[in-house]
Design a protein around this motif. Structure first.
Motif, PDB file in Angstrom:
ATOM      1  N   PHE A   1     -29.585 -14.865 -23.802  1.00 22.11           N
ATOM      2  CA  PHE A   1     -30.438 -13.996 -23.112  1.00 22.11           C
ATOM      3  C   PHE A   1     -30.867 -12.884 -24.125  1.00 22.11           C
ATOM      4  CE2 PHE A   1     -28.507 -16.507 -20.187  1.00 22.11           C
ATOM      5  CZ  PHE A   1     -29.178 -16.415 -18.779  1.00 22.11           C
ATOM      6  N   GLU A   2     -32.417 -12.552 -24.008  1.00 19.55           N
ATOM      7  CA  GLU A   2     -32.855 -11.608 -24.571  1.00 19.55           C
ATOM      8  C   GLU A   2     -34.319 -11.141 -24.069  1.00 19.55           C
ATOM      9  OE1 GLU A   2     -33.837  -8.590 -26.620  1.00 19.55           O
ATOM     10  OE2 GLU A   2     -32.097 -10.021 -27.747  1.00 19.55           O
ATOM     11  N   THR A   3     -34.165  -9.594 -23.655  1.00 19.02           N
ATOM     12  CA  THR A   3     -35.387  -9.233 -23.194  1.00 19.02           C
ATOM     13  C   THR A   3     -36.597  -8.695 -24.038  1.00 19.02           C
ATOM     14  OG1 THR A   3     -34.308  -7.162 -23.159  1.00 19.02           O
ATOM     15  CG2 THR A   3     -34.081  -8.250 -20.955  1.00 19.02           C
ATOM     16  N   ASN A   4     -36.264  -8.550 -25.128  1.00 21.34           N
ATOM     17  CA  ASN A   4     -37.228  -8.079 -26.108  1.00 21.34           C
ATOM     18  C   ASN A   4     -38.189  -9.389 -26.461  1.00 21.34           C
ATOM     19  OD1 ASN A   4     -38.521  -7.514 -28.998  1.00 21.34           O
ATOM     20  ND2 ASN A   4     -37.650  -5.683 -28.440  1.00 21.34           N
ATOM     21  N   PRO A   5     -39.514  -9.311 -26.131  1.00 18.81           N
ATOM     22  CA  PRO A   5     -40.191 -10.269 -26.515  1.00 18.81           C
ATOM     23  C   PRO A   5     -40.234 -10.853 -28.130  1.00 18.81           C
ATOM     24  CG  PRO A   5     -41.807  -8.583 -25.755  1.00 18.81           C
ATOM     25  CD  PRO A   5     -40.251  -8.227 -25.588  1.00 18.81           C
TER      26      PRO A   5
ATOM     27  N   ILE B   1     -33.639 -17.384 -23.161  1.00 16.69           N
ATOM     28  CA  ILE B   1     -33.989 -17.001 -21.925  1.00 16.69           C
ATOM     29  C   ILE B   1     -34.517 -15.695 -22.334  1.00 16.69           C
ATOM     30  CG2 ILE B   1     -33.356 -16.801 -19.658  1.00 16.69           C
ATOM     31  CD1 ILE B   1     -31.038 -18.962 -20.305  1.00 16.69           C
ATOM     32  N   HIS B   2     -35.725 -15.562 -22.010  1.00 17.11           N
ATOM     33  CA  HIS B   2     -36.339 -14.328 -22.163  1.00 17.11           C
ATOM     34  C   HIS B   2     -36.292 -13.595 -20.673  1.00 17.11           C
ATOM     35  CE1 HIS B   2     -40.252 -11.718 -22.985  1.00 17.11           C
ATOM     36  NE2 HIS B   2     -39.386 -10.779 -23.157  1.00 17.11           N
ATOM     37  N   ASP B   3     -35.054 -12.981 -20.515  1.00 17.93           N
ATOM     38  CA  ASP B   3     -34.914 -12.366 -19.048  1.00 17.93           C
ATOM     39  C   ASP B   3     -33.449 -11.653 -19.195  1.00 17.93           C
ATOM     40  OD1 ASP B   3     -35.056 -11.754 -16.520  1.00 17.93           O
ATOM     41  OD2 ASP B   3     -34.615 -13.810 -15.806  1.00 17.93           O
ATOM     42  N   SER B   4     -33.347 -10.727 -18.327  1.00 17.29           N
ATOM     43  CA  SER B   4     -32.307  -9.840 -18.190  1.00 17.29           C
ATOM     44  C   SER B   4     -31.053 -10.726 -17.946  1.00 17.29           C
ATOM     45  CB  SER B   4     -32.510  -8.786 -17.375  1.00 17.29           C
ATOM     46  OG  SER B   4     -31.406  -7.947 -16.996  1.00 17.29           O
ATOM     47  N   ALA B   5     -29.827 -10.111 -18.600  1.00 19.07           N
ATOM     48  CA  ALA B   5     -28.528 -10.652 -18.199  1.00 19.07           C
ATOM     49  C   ALA B   5     -28.237 -10.629 -16.838  1.00 19.07           C
ATOM     50  CB  ALA B   5     -27.620 -10.227 -19.042  1.00 19.07           C
TER      51      ALA B   5
ATOM     52  N   HIS C   1     -29.704 -11.422 -14.406  1.00 21.73           N
ATOM     53  CA  HIS C   1     -30.347 -12.729 -13.779  1.00 21.73           C
ATOM     54  C   HIS C   1     -29.736 -14.296 -14.389  1.00 21.73           C
ATOM     55  CE1 HIS C   1     -33.803  -9.968 -13.273  1.00 21.73           C
ATOM     56  NE2 HIS C   1     -33.188 -10.002 -12.187  1.00 21.73           N
ATOM     57  N   MET C   2     -28.459 -13.595 -15.102  1.00 20.99           N
ATOM     58  CA  MET C   2     -27.836 -14.967 -15.778  1.00 20.99           C
ATOM     59  C   MET C   2     -27.418 -16.130 -14.915  1.00 20.99           C
ATOM     60  SD  MET C   2     -24.093 -14.814 -17.905  1.00 20.99           S
ATOM     61  CE  MET C   2     -23.817 -13.144 -16.934  1.00 20.99           C
ATOM     62  N   LEU C   3     -26.799 -15.807 -13.681  1.00 25.69           N
ATOM     63  CA  LEU C   3     -26.425 -17.075 -12.961  1.00 25.69           C
ATOM     64  C   LEU C   3     -27.692 -17.852 -12.414  1.00 25.69           C
ATOM     65  CD1 LEU C   3     -23.865 -15.317 -10.341  1.00 25.69           C
ATOM     66  CD2 LEU C   3     -23.485 -16.824 -12.218  1.00 25.69           C
ATOM     67  N   ALA C   4     -28.518 -17.379 -12.152  1.00 25.93           N
ATOM     68  CA  ALA C   4     -29.648 -18.165 -11.360  1.00 25.93           C
ATOM     69  C   ALA C   4     -30.211 -18.592 -12.690  1.00 25.93           C
ATOM     70  CB  ALA C   4     -30.799 -17.244 -10.710  1.00 25.93           C
ATOM     71  N   ARG C   5     -30.379 -18.145 -13.827  1.00 29.14           N
ATOM     72  CA  ARG C   5     -31.219 -18.607 -15.124  1.00 29.14           C
ATOM     73  C   ARG C   5     -30.378 -19.849 -15.276  1.00 29.14           C
ATOM     74  NH1 ARG C   5     -35.876 -16.515 -16.876  1.00 29.14           N
ATOM     75  NH2 ARG C   5     -35.887 -18.516 -17.753  1.00 29.14           N
ATOM     76  N   LEU C   6     -28.994 -19.743 -15.514  1.00 25.29           N
ATOM     77  CA  LEU C   6     -28.233 -20.957 -15.786  1.00 25.29           C
ATOM     78  C   LEU C   6     -28.310 -21.861 -14.933  1.00 25.29           C
ATOM     79  CD1 LEU C   6     -25.236 -18.835 -17.413  1.00 25.29           C
ATOM     80  CD2 LEU C   6     -26.837 -20.197 -18.609  1.00 25.29           C
ATOM     81  N   GLN C   7     -28.229 -21.795 -13.922  1.00 21.25           N
ATOM     82  CA  GLN C   7     -28.165 -22.749 -12.715  1.00 21.25           C
ATOM     83  C   GLN C   7     -29.247 -23.594 -12.945  1.00 21.25           C
ATOM     84  OE1 GLN C   7     -27.418 -20.779  -8.948  1.00 21.25           O
ATOM     85  NE2 GLN C   7     -25.217 -20.913  -9.333  1.00 21.25           N
ATOM     86  N   SER C   8     -30.532 -23.045 -13.289  1.00 26.52           N
ATOM     87  CA  SER C   8     -31.775 -23.712 -13.384  1.00 26.52           C
ATOM     88  C   SER C   8     -31.716 -24.579 -14.604  1.00 26.52           C
ATOM     89  CB  SER C   8     -33.071 -22.852 -13.830  1.00 26.52           C
ATOM     90  OG  SER C   8     -32.848 -22.183 -14.968  1.00 26.52           O
ATOM     91  N   PHE C   9     -30.754 -24.449 -15.330  1.00 25.47           N
ATOM     92  CA  PHE C   9     -30.157 -25.613 -16.560  1.00 25.47           C
ATOM     93  C   PHE C   9     -29.259 -26.394 -16.045  1.00 25.47           C
ATOM     94  CE2 PHE C   9     -32.474 -22.282 -19.003  1.00 25.47           C
ATOM     95  CZ  PHE C   9     -32.953 -22.963 -20.023  1.00 25.47           C
ATOM     96  N   GLY C  10     -28.894 -26.364 -14.789  1.00 21.49           N
ATOM     97  CA  GLY C  10     -27.530 -27.094 -14.137  1.00 21.49           C
ATOM     98  C   GLY C  10     -26.199 -26.690 -14.577  1.00 21.49           C
ATOM     99  N   ILE C  11     -26.166 -25.456 -15.215  1.00 22.28           N
ATOM    100  CA  ILE C  11     -25.187 -24.836 -15.710  1.00 22.28           C
ATOM    101  C   ILE C  11     -24.343 -23.897 -14.591  1.00 22.28           C
ATOM    102  CG2 ILE C  11     -23.998 -23.237 -17.454  1.00 22.28           C
ATOM    103  CD1 ILE C  11     -24.826 -26.030 -18.516  1.00 22.28           C
ATOM    104  N   THR C  12     -23.210 -24.178 -14.255  1.00 21.59           N
ATOM    105  CA  THR C  12     -22.321 -23.310 -13.123  1.00 21.59           C
ATOM    106  C   THR C  12     -21.070 -22.493 -13.804  1.00 21.59           C
ATOM    107  OG1 THR C  12     -21.112 -25.338 -12.517  1.00 21.59           O
ATOM    108  CG2 THR C  12     -23.246 -24.636 -11.343  1.00 21.59           C
TER     109      THR C  12
ATOM    110  N   ILE D   1     -24.292  -7.439 -14.158  1.00 22.21           N
ATOM    111  CA  ILE D   1     -23.983  -8.292 -15.139  1.00 22.21           C
ATOM    112  C   ILE D   1     -22.431  -8.507 -15.151  1.00 22.21           C
ATOM    113  CG2 ILE D   1     -23.844  -8.067 -17.987  1.00 22.21           C
ATOM    114  CD1 ILE D   1     -26.471  -6.456 -17.659  1.00 22.21           C
ATOM    115  N   PHE D   2     -21.791  -7.575 -14.920  1.00 18.94           N
ATOM    116  CA  PHE D   2     -20.203  -7.969 -14.873  1.00 18.94           C
ATOM    117  C   PHE D   2     -20.023  -9.046 -13.839  1.00 18.94           C
ATOM    118  CE2 PHE D   2     -19.080  -3.400 -16.458  1.00 18.94           C
ATOM    119  CZ  PHE D   2     -18.940  -3.906 -17.792  1.00 18.94           C
ATOM    120  N   ASP D   3     -20.501  -9.037 -12.542  1.00 15.18           N
ATOM    121  CA  ASP D   3     -20.345 -10.139 -11.437  1.00 15.18           C
ATOM    122  C   ASP D   3     -20.714 -11.358 -12.007  1.00 15.18           C
ATOM    123  OD1 ASP D   3     -19.068  -7.798 -10.064  1.00 15.18           O
ATOM    124  OD2 ASP D   3     -20.917  -7.899  -8.612  1.00 15.18           O
ATOM    125  N   GLY D   4     -21.835 -11.402 -12.889  1.00 16.60           N
ATOM    126  CA  GLY D   4     -22.690 -12.600 -13.315  1.00 16.60           C
ATOM    127  C   GLY D   4     -21.370 -13.326 -14.174  1.00 16.60           C
TER     128      GLY D   4
END
Length: 183
Positions: A70-74, A91-95, A97-108, A130-133
């Motif tokens: 995960f990296e926010t800086n382009p 994944i160019h997104d904030s951590a 949103h980790m759960l949703a982004r990983l789930q989109s790859f099928g990772i739980t 982030i901690f909850d994720g």
């Protein structure tokens, strides 16, 4: 050039980068020391920067290990996308949103979360997400490893994880603390 680029990006975006230099080789070694690469199948890196830790993960991990960064800086994300082929998903997104982004790859569930995020510079709501994720995605017995340049986040981390081991190295700029947290 990588250090100049890192410094430039850090100077422009200090609140999200959190340091003026990438991790030293000593810091990278301490970050990866808790990782059992013979068993790790999925690793998440939060805050990939210019890829100092990503490269070390690729070198040490077995060929089938999947690494999500995960990296926010382009500009950093562009550098990372050229590493590791299909073993690394950037994944160019904030951590947060980790759960949703990983789930989109099928990772739980993941084995390890390695983080360089500047927790002390984040607002409480973002840190909480982030901690909850991390807690939700980290498998039982998994490890979360966090580098920080102060002890400001120590109590927050200790409240979230049942086992927290603190380590330190003066051989980094700036000197660094490492939190090794077990789920």
């Amino acid at each position: 050039m990588r250090n100049v680029n890192f410094f430039t990006e850090s100077f422009k975006n200090f609140k999200t980068v959190g340091t003026l230099a990438p991790c030293s080789s000593v810091a990278v070694e301490k970050m990866l020391k808790p990782v059992d690469f013979s068993r790790a199948s999925t690793i998440v890196e939060l805050g990939g920067g210019t890829g100092v830790i990503t490269k070390a993960l690729l070198k040490a991990a077995k060929p089938g290990t999947k690494i999500f960064v995960f990296e926010t800086n382009p500009n950093f994300a562009k550098v990372l996308k050229h590493m590791g082929g299909d073993r690394v998903s950037v994944i160019h997104d904030s951590a947060e949103h980790m759960l949703a982004r990983l789930q989109s790859f099928g990772i739980t569930e993941v084995d390890y979360v390695i983080s360089t995020l500047p927790l002390a510079l984040m607002d409480d709501c973002t840190k909480e997400k982030i901690f909850d994720g991390i807690k939700k995605v980290l498998r039982s017995g998994g490890h979360y490893v966090q580098i920080q340049y102060s002890l400001l986040s120590k109590k927050e981390i200790e409240k979230k994880f049942r086992t927290v081991i603190l380590d330190f190295t003066p051989f980094n700029f700036p000197p660094a603390f490492f939190y090794v947290c077990k789920q």
